[in-house]
Design a protein around this motif. Structure first.
Motif, PDB file in Angstrom:
ATOM      1  N   TRP A 207       0.818  -1.207   0.000  1.00 43.72           N
ATOM      2  CA  TRP A 207       0.000   0.000   0.000  1.00 43.72           C
ATOM      3  C   TRP A 207       0.860   1.268   0.000  1.00 43.72           C
ATOM      4  CZ3 TRP A 207       0.285   3.758   3.718  1.00 43.72           C
ATOM      5  CH2 TRP A 207       0.878   3.412   4.938  1.00 43.72           C
ATOM      6  N   GLU A 208       2.101   1.163   0.511  1.00 39.51           N
ATOM      7  CA  GLU A 208       2.983   2.323   0.536  1.00 39.51           C
ATOM      8  C   GLU A 208       3.466   2.709  -0.851  1.00 39.51           C
ATOM      9  OE1 GLU A 208       5.398   2.342   4.637  1.00 39.51           O
ATOM     10  OE2 GLU A 208       5.642   0.474   3.517  1.00 39.51           O
ATOM     11  N   LEU A 209       3.385   1.765  -1.787  1.00 35.84           N
ATOM     12  CA  LEU A 209       3.862   2.012  -3.139  1.00 35.84           C
ATOM     13  C   LEU A 209       2.741   2.387  -4.099  1.00 35.84           C
ATOM     14  CD1 LEU A 209       6.351  -0.994  -3.376  1.00 35.84           C
ATOM     15  CD2 LEU A 209       6.887   1.396  -2.854  1.00 35.84           C
ATOM     16  N   GLU A 210       1.530   2.489  -3.578  1.00 39.37           N
ATOM     17  CA  GLU A 210       0.378   2.803  -4.413  1.00 39.37           C
ATOM     18  C   GLU A 210       0.192   4.318  -4.550  1.00 39.37           C
ATOM     19  OE1 GLU A 210      -2.791   0.891  -2.355  1.00 39.37           O
ATOM     20  OE2 GLU A 210      -2.270  -1.125  -3.043  1.00 39.37           O
ATOM     21  N   GLY A 211      -0.640   4.708  -5.480  1.00 37.84           N
ATOM     22  CA  GLY A 211      -1.104   6.086  -5.555  1.00 37.84           C
ATOM     23  C   GLY A 211      -0.483   6.962  -6.613  1.00 37.84           C
ATOM     24  N   ARG A 212       0.427   6.424  -7.434  1.00 41.40           N
ATOM     25  CA  ARG A 212       1.076   7.307  -8.409  1.00 41.40           C
ATOM     26  C   ARG A 212       0.096   7.802  -9.469  1.00 41.40           C
ATOM     27  NH1 ARG A 212       5.970   4.045 -10.657  1.00 41.40           N
ATOM     28  NH2 ARG A 212       6.053   3.413  -8.489  1.00 41.40           N
ATOM     29  N   ASP A 213      -1.026   7.114  -9.639  1.00 42.37           N
ATOM     30  CA  ASP A 213      -2.032   7.559 -10.609  1.00 42.37           C
ATOM     31  C   ASP A 213      -3.171   8.327  -9.955  1.00 42.37           C
ATOM     32  OD1 ASP A 213      -0.696   6.350 -12.778  1.00 42.37           O
ATOM     33  OD2 ASP A 213      -1.560   4.408 -12.262  1.00 42.37           O
ATOM     34  N   VAL A 217      -2.048  13.580  -7.118  1.00 42.40           N
ATOM     35  CA  VAL A 217      -0.605  13.544  -7.399  1.00 42.40           C
ATOM     36  C   VAL A 217      -0.357  14.232  -8.739  1.00 42.40           C
ATOM     37  CG1 VAL A 217       1.370  12.062  -7.861  1.00 42.40           C
ATOM     38  CG2 VAL A 217      -0.244  11.445  -6.052  1.00 42.40           C
ATOM     39  N   ASP A 218       0.302  15.382  -8.698  1.00 41.07           N
ATOM     40  CA  ASP A 218       0.551  16.139  -9.921  1.00 41.07           C
ATOM     41  C   ASP A 218       1.721  15.583 -10.719  1.00 41.07           C
ATOM     42  OD1 ASP A 218      -1.437  18.253  -9.732  1.00 41.07           O
ATOM     43  OD2 ASP A 218      -0.280  18.991  -8.023  1.00 41.07           O
ATOM     44  N   HIS A 219       2.782  15.172 -10.019  1.00 43.44           N
ATOM     45  CA  HIS A 219       3.998  14.704 -10.689  1.00 43.44           C
ATOM     46  C   HIS A 219       4.554  13.495  -9.944  1.00 43.44           C
ATOM     47  CE1 HIS A 219       4.173  18.525 -12.955  1.00 43.44           C
ATOM     48  NE2 HIS A 219       3.772  19.069 -11.813  1.00 43.44           N
ATOM     49  N   VAL A 220       5.241  12.634 -10.678  1.00 46.49           N
ATOM     50  CA  VAL A 220       5.865  11.436 -10.108  1.00 46.49           C
ATOM     51  C   VAL A 220       7.306  11.370 -10.601  1.00 46.49           C
ATOM     52  CG1 VAL A 220       5.815   8.915  -9.936  1.00 46.49           C
ATOM     53  CG2 VAL A 220       3.662  10.196 -10.104  1.00 46.49           C
ATOM     54  N   THR A 221       8.231  11.064  -9.696  1.00 48.74           N
ATOM     55  CA  THR A 221       9.624  10.910 -10.111  1.00 48.74           C
ATOM     56  C   THR A 221      10.293   9.800  -9.312  1.00 48.74           C
ATOM     57  OG1 THR A 221      11.766  12.016 -10.373  1.00 48.74           O
ATOM     58  CG2 THR A 221      10.462  12.644  -8.450  1.00 48.74           C
ATOM     59  N   ASP A 222      11.217   9.081  -9.975  1.00 50.11           N
ATOM     60  CA  ASP A 222      12.045   8.103  -9.268  1.00 50.11           C
ATOM     61  C   ASP A 222      13.481   8.618  -9.166  1.00 50.11           C
ATOM     62  OD1 ASP A 222      13.011   7.839 -11.827  1.00 50.11           O
ATOM     63  OD2 ASP A 222      12.653   5.688 -11.992  1.00 50.11           O
ATOM     64  N   ASP A 223      13.665   9.900  -9.492  1.00 52.49           N
ATOM     65  CA  ASP A 223      14.983  10.528  -9.427  1.00 52.49           C
ATOM     66  C   ASP A 223      14.798  11.963  -8.952  1.00 52.49           C
ATOM     67  OD1 ASP A 223      17.536  11.549  -9.768  1.00 52.49           O
ATOM     68  OD2 ASP A 223      17.487  11.473 -11.962  1.00 52.49           O
ATOM     69  N   LEU A 224      14.746  12.155  -7.628  1.00 53.35           N
ATOM     70  CA  LEU A 224      14.455  13.484  -7.103  1.00 53.35           C
ATOM     71  C   LEU A 224      15.531  14.495  -7.495  1.00 53.35           C
ATOM     72  CD1 LEU A 224      12.704  15.362  -5.439  1.00 53.35           C
ATOM     73  CD2 LEU A 224      13.936  14.621  -3.386  1.00 53.35           C
ATOM     74  N   THR A 225      16.792  14.094  -7.442  1.00 54.81           N
ATOM     75  CA  THR A 225      17.857  15.022  -7.797  1.00 54.81           C
ATOM     76  C   THR A 225      17.691  15.520  -9.230  1.00 54.81           C
ATOM     77  OG1 THR A 225      19.441  14.031  -6.254  1.00 54.81           O
ATOM     78  CG2 THR A 225      20.343  15.302  -8.074  1.00 54.81           C
ATOM     79  N   GLY A 226      17.475  14.601 -10.162  1.00 51.76           N
ATOM     80  CA  GLY A 226      17.281  14.987 -11.555  1.00 51.76           C
ATOM     81  C   GLY A 226      16.054  15.862 -11.739  1.00 51.76           C
ATOM     82  N   PHE A 227      14.989  15.542 -11.012  1.00 54.50           N
ATOM     83  CA  PHE A 227      13.751  16.317 -11.099  1.00 54.50           C
ATOM     84  C   PHE A 227      14.000  17.749 -10.634  1.00 54.50           C
ATOM     85  CE2 PHE A 227       9.532  17.718  -9.791  1.00 54.50           C
ATOM     86  CZ  PHE A 227       8.705  17.206 -10.776  1.00 54.50           C
TER      87      PHE A 227
END
Length: 236
Positions: A207-213, A217-227
């Motif tokens: 459940w902690e990994l849910e919700g990206r859609d 949630v306006d934006h999703v990233t797996d690279d915060l530094t790059g974002f």
């Protein structure tokens, strides 16, 4: 039927940048929180005089019902917050490594940078020290400042906004749990969900990994530094 997703909010109006700490300012795959998670199980086990397997079930139940296991233990079993926080945050922070690139990106963001966490200031300071990010933030709002009421409670965000004089319609929130972005989005903040790097192993509840859609949630990233580097660029 799920709510329709509106176009994501932008960042061109943002003057306050709000960051969660754990699994947000450092990568999920470090699994630092797993150390805290184990300490929580130990604490619950000792306090209630039950096995760690039994304690873990209670721990996860309280986490979902109360926002933190601590809140459930305080409400139902009379635990003292200071004792709990001191015990569960006695962990090894050495897996964290300096992240100068993130520091540079945060420094370039226009306006204030704040941390909003369900952890303690002591834990925040140790994490920032290891990441070489001390001095990059203008303030920390921790579980004590929240009067022990954790995210995602609405009153916690209201206290944060009042204490730091933040206009939510000119703020962005970065967080690794989608449920903790619902109220910020309703208040008018631009929301960013930080998800695990898909190439790395992470230890999280499903459940902690849910919700990206989710619509909030306006934006999703797996690279915060790059974002953040992209946001810091002119005309981004």
């Amino acid at each position: 039927m799920p709510s329709p997703k509106h176009p994501p909010r932008s960042f061109d109006h943002v003057d306050t940048w709000v960051f969660d700490l754990d699994n947000t300012l450092y990568p999920h795959h470090v699994n630092l929180w797993q150390q805290v998670d184990k300490r929580i199980s130990e604490y619950v086990s000792r306090w209630l005089n039950i096995t760690e397997d039994q304690a873990r079930l209670i721990q996860k139940d309280y986490y979902q019902r109360f926002g933190t296991t601590m809140r459930g233990m305080m409400t139902l079993h009379g635990v003292r917050a200071d004792d709990y926080l001191a015990y569960v945050h006695q962990i090894d922070h050495s897996p964290l490594e300096p992240n100068p690139a993130m520091g540079a990106a945060i420094r370039k963001l226009p306006g204030r940078k704040l941390i909003l966490t369900n952890g303690s200031v002591d834990h925040v300071e140790k994490v920032l020290e290891r990441l070489a990010l001390r001095g990059h933030f203008d303030g920390v709002f921790d579980i004590i400042a929240a009067e022990l009421e954790p995210k995602p409670a609405a009153q916690t965000y209201e206290r944060f906004l009042t204490l730091h004089d933040v206009d939510p319609t000119k703020a962005a929130m970065f967080e690794d749990l989608a449920r903790n972005l619902l109220i910020p989005h309703q208040l008018g903040m631009t929301t960013v969900l930080v998800v695990p790097d898909g190439t790395k192993d992470v230890i999280r509840e499903d459940w902690e990994l849910e919700g990206r859609d989710a619509a909030h949630v306006d934006h999703v990233t797996d690279d915060l530094t790059g974002f953040l580097e992209t946001l810091a660029q002119p005309n981004s």
